[in-house]
Design a protein around this motif. Structure first.
Motif, PDB file in Angstrom:
ATOM      1  N   LEU A 166       0.808  -1.217   0.000  1.00 17.88           N
ATOM      2  CA  LEU A 166       0.000   0.000   0.000  1.00 17.88           C
ATOM      3  C   LEU A 166       0.845   1.273   0.000  1.00 17.88           C
ATOM      4  N   LEU A 167       1.959   1.267   0.711  1.00 11.18           N
ATOM      5  CA  LEU A 167       2.803   2.463   0.763  1.00 11.18           C
ATOM      6  C   LEU A 167       3.335   2.870  -0.617  1.00 11.18           C
ATOM      7  N   PRO A 168       3.906   1.950  -1.396  1.00  9.27           N
ATOM      8  CA  PRO A 168       4.344   2.348  -2.740  1.00  9.27           C
ATOM      9  C   PRO A 168       3.190   2.754  -3.658  1.00  9.27           C
ATOM     10  N   LEU A 169       1.994   2.216  -3.416  1.00 10.28           N
ATOM     11  CA  LEU A 169       0.840   2.588  -4.238  1.00 10.28           C
ATOM     12  C   LEU A 169       0.527   4.075  -4.082  1.00 10.28           C
ATOM     13  N   VAL A 170       0.526   4.554  -2.849  1.00  9.42           N
ATOM     14  CA  VAL A 170       0.275   5.976  -2.600  1.00  9.42           C
ATOM     15  C   VAL A 170       1.356   6.820  -3.269  1.00  9.42           C
ATOM     16  N   PHE A 171       2.581   6.405  -3.125  1.00  6.93           N
ATOM     17  CA  PHE A 171       3.701   7.106  -3.751  1.00  6.93           C
ATOM     18  C   PHE A 171       3.573   7.080  -5.275  1.00  6.93           C
ATOM     19  N   HIS A 172       3.187   5.932  -5.815  1.00  9.34           N
ATOM     20  CA  HIS A 172       3.112   5.754  -7.260  1.00  9.34           C
ATOM     21  C   HIS A 172       2.082   6.689  -7.900  1.00  9.34           C
ATOM     22  N   VAL A 173       0.925   6.803  -7.302  1.00  6.66           N
ATOM     23  CA  VAL A 173      -0.126   7.657  -7.868  1.00  6.66           C
ATOM     24  C   VAL A 173       0.342   9.100  -7.938  1.00  6.66           C
ATOM     25  N   ARG A 174       0.970   9.574  -6.882  1.00  5.88           N
ATOM     26  CA  ARG A 174       1.414  10.977  -6.860  1.00  5.88           C
ATOM     27  C   ARG A 174       2.559  11.236  -7.837  1.00  5.88           C
ATOM     28  N   ALA A 208       2.669  13.631 -11.210  1.00  8.84           N
ATOM     29  CA  ALA A 208       3.687  14.677 -11.347  1.00  8.84           C
ATOM     30  C   ALA A 208       4.511  14.488 -12.617  1.00  8.84           C
ATOM     31  N   SER A 209       4.852  13.251 -12.942  1.00 11.44           N
ATOM     32  CA  SER A 209       5.678  13.022 -14.137  1.00 11.44           C
ATOM     33  C   SER A 209       4.943  13.379 -15.415  1.00 11.44           C
ATOM     34  N   MET A 210       3.648  13.176 -15.420  1.00  6.62           N
ATOM     35  CA  MET A 210       2.870  13.484 -16.622  1.00  6.62           C
ATOM     36  C   MET A 210       2.556  14.973 -16.746  1.00  6.62           C
ATOM     37  N   HIS A 211       2.167  15.601 -15.637  1.00 11.23           N
ATOM     38  CA  HIS A 211       1.644  16.958 -15.711  1.00 11.23           C
ATOM     39  C   HIS A 211       2.659  18.047 -15.382  1.00 11.23           C
ATOM     40  N   TYR A 212       3.630  17.765 -14.534  1.00 10.25           N
ATOM     41  CA  TYR A 212       4.556  18.814 -14.115  1.00 10.25           C
ATOM     42  C   TYR A 212       5.963  18.642 -14.676  1.00 10.25           C
ATOM     43  N   LEU A 213       6.424  17.407 -14.792  1.00 16.75           N
ATOM     44  CA  LEU A 213       7.776  17.175 -15.289  1.00 16.75           C
ATOM     45  C   LEU A 213       7.834  17.054 -16.803  1.00 16.75           C
ATOM     46  N   GLY A 214       6.706  16.836 -17.437  1.00 17.24           N
ATOM     47  CA  GLY A 214       6.651  16.759 -18.892  1.00 17.24           C
ATOM     48  C   GLY A 214       7.400  15.572 -19.484  1.00 17.24           C
ATOM     49  N   LEU A 215       7.406  14.465 -18.787  1.00 16.19           N
ATOM     50  CA  LEU A 215       8.123  13.285 -19.290  1.00 16.19           C
ATOM     51  C   LEU A 215       7.338  12.535 -20.361  1.00 16.19           C
ATOM     52  N   GLY A 216       6.087  12.907 -20.535  1.00  9.34           N
ATOM     53  CA  GLY A 216       5.291  12.285 -21.587  1.00  9.34           C
ATOM     54  C   GLY A 216       5.035  10.809 -21.342  1.00  9.34           C
ATOM     55  N   PHE A 217       5.102  10.048 -22.416  1.00  6.71           N
ATOM     56  CA  PHE A 217       4.761   8.631 -22.381  1.00  6.71           C
ATOM     57  C   PHE A 217       5.762   7.812 -21.568  1.00  6.71           C
ATOM     58  N   ALA A 218       6.982   8.301 -21.444  1.00  3.83           N
ATOM     59  CA  ALA A 218       7.997   7.586 -20.667  1.00  3.83           C
ATOM     60  C   ALA A 218       7.797   7.764 -19.164  1.00  3.83           C
ATOM     61  N   GLY A 219       7.080   8.791 -18.743  1.00  2.00           N
ATOM     62  CA  GLY A 219       6.872   9.065 -17.329  1.00  2.00           C
ATOM     63  C   GLY A 219       6.240   7.924 -16.548  1.00  2.00           C
ATOM     64  N   PRO A 220       5.097   7.406 -16.998  1.00  6.07           N
ATOM     65  CA  PRO A 220       4.491   6.295 -16.251  1.00  6.07           C
ATOM     66  C   PRO A 220       5.389   5.058 -16.177  1.00  6.07           C
ATOM     67  N   ALA A 221       6.142   4.783 -17.228  1.00  9.62           N
ATOM     68  CA  ALA A 221       7.047   3.635 -17.196  1.00  9.62           C
ATOM     69  C   ALA A 221       8.151   3.848 -16.167  1.00  9.62           C
ATOM     70  N   MET A 222       8.685   5.052 -16.107  1.00 10.02           N
ATOM     71  CA  MET A 222       9.729   5.354 -15.127  1.00 10.02           C
ATOM     72  C   MET A 222       9.182   5.283 -13.699  1.00 10.02           C
ATOM     73  N   THR A 223       7.985   5.815 -13.500  1.00  8.62           N
ATOM     74  CA  THR A 223       7.434   5.794 -12.154  1.00  8.62           C
ATOM     75  C   THR A 223       7.056   4.374 -11.726  1.00  8.62           C
ATOM     76  N   THR A 224       6.692   3.540 -12.666  1.00  8.89           N
ATOM     77  CA  THR A 224       6.444   2.132 -12.344  1.00  8.89           C
ATOM     78  C   THR A 224       7.735   1.492 -11.843  1.00  8.89           C
ATOM     79  N   SER A 225       8.831   1.780 -12.514  1.00 12.86           N
ATOM     80  CA  SER A 225      10.122   1.243 -12.085  1.00 12.86           C
ATOM     81  C   SER A 225      10.484   1.745 -10.686  1.00 12.86           C
ATOM     82  N   VAL A 226      10.310   3.028 -10.457  1.00 14.55           N
ATOM     83  CA  VAL A 226      10.632   3.601  -9.147  1.00 14.55           C
ATOM     84  C   VAL A 226       9.765   2.968  -8.058  1.00 14.55           C
ATOM     85  N   SER A 227       8.476   2.837  -8.317  1.00 13.85           N
ATOM     86  CA  SER A 227       7.568   2.277  -7.313  1.00 13.85           C
ATOM     87  C   SER A 227       7.883   0.819  -7.004  1.00 13.85           C
ATOM     88  N   LEU A 228       8.160   0.032  -8.024  1.00  5.91           N
ATOM     89  CA  LEU A 228       8.469  -1.369  -7.785  1.00  5.91           C
ATOM     90  C   LEU A 228       9.792  -1.544  -7.052  1.00  5.91           C
TER      91      LEU A 228
END
Length: 124
Positions: A82-90, A94-114
């Motif tokens: 549950l803890l990484p899930l909360v982190f992952h959503v936020r 942020a990666s999509m809307h504020y950092l502008g990483l585009g399509f690679a953002g969710p893939a990177m955040t999945t790696s970070v969360s896992l």
């Protein structure tokens, strides 16, 4: 004895992840060879390249989960999921809307969360 199985499963998972990673590195060429749209092939390849680190973490997490489940250790696993899930959503937002990483953002955040889930203290 269970520790030996855990070690063997982690090694097997790592070897399998290396082999699948090689396939993922050449996803774009493979999809184009299979007559897929070049733009779709390119976007799929971008996503998969950034997801390669997550593949290793996911395999290792699954090995540890099975190891702990055989010992009837379940409740800490829920908290460490549950803890990484909360982190992952936020961080994904942020990666999509504020950092502008585009399509690679969710893939990177999945790696970070896992990887975060993997390195959290495991009850042993």
């Amino acid at each position: 004895m269970l520790g030996v199985y855990l070690q063997a499963s982690i090694i097997t998972s790592a070897v399998s992840s290396v082999l699948v990673s090689l396939l993922w590195l050449y996803t774009e060429q493979l999809l184009i060879f299979l007559h897929q749209d070049p733009e779709v092939s390119r976007m799929a390849a971008v996503f998969l390249r950034y997801t390669i680190p997550a593949q290793f973490a996911y395999g290792f997490i699954q090995c540890i989960l099975r190891f702990l489940q055989t010992q009837s250790v379940v409740m800490p696993l829920v908290a460490f999921s549950l803890l990484p899930l909360v982190f992952h959503v936020r961080i994904t937002h942020a990666s999509m809307h504020y950092l502008g990483l585009g399509f690679a953002g969710p893939a990177m955040t999945t790696s970070v969360s896992l990887w975060l889930s993997f390195v959290m203290p495991q009850p042993m």
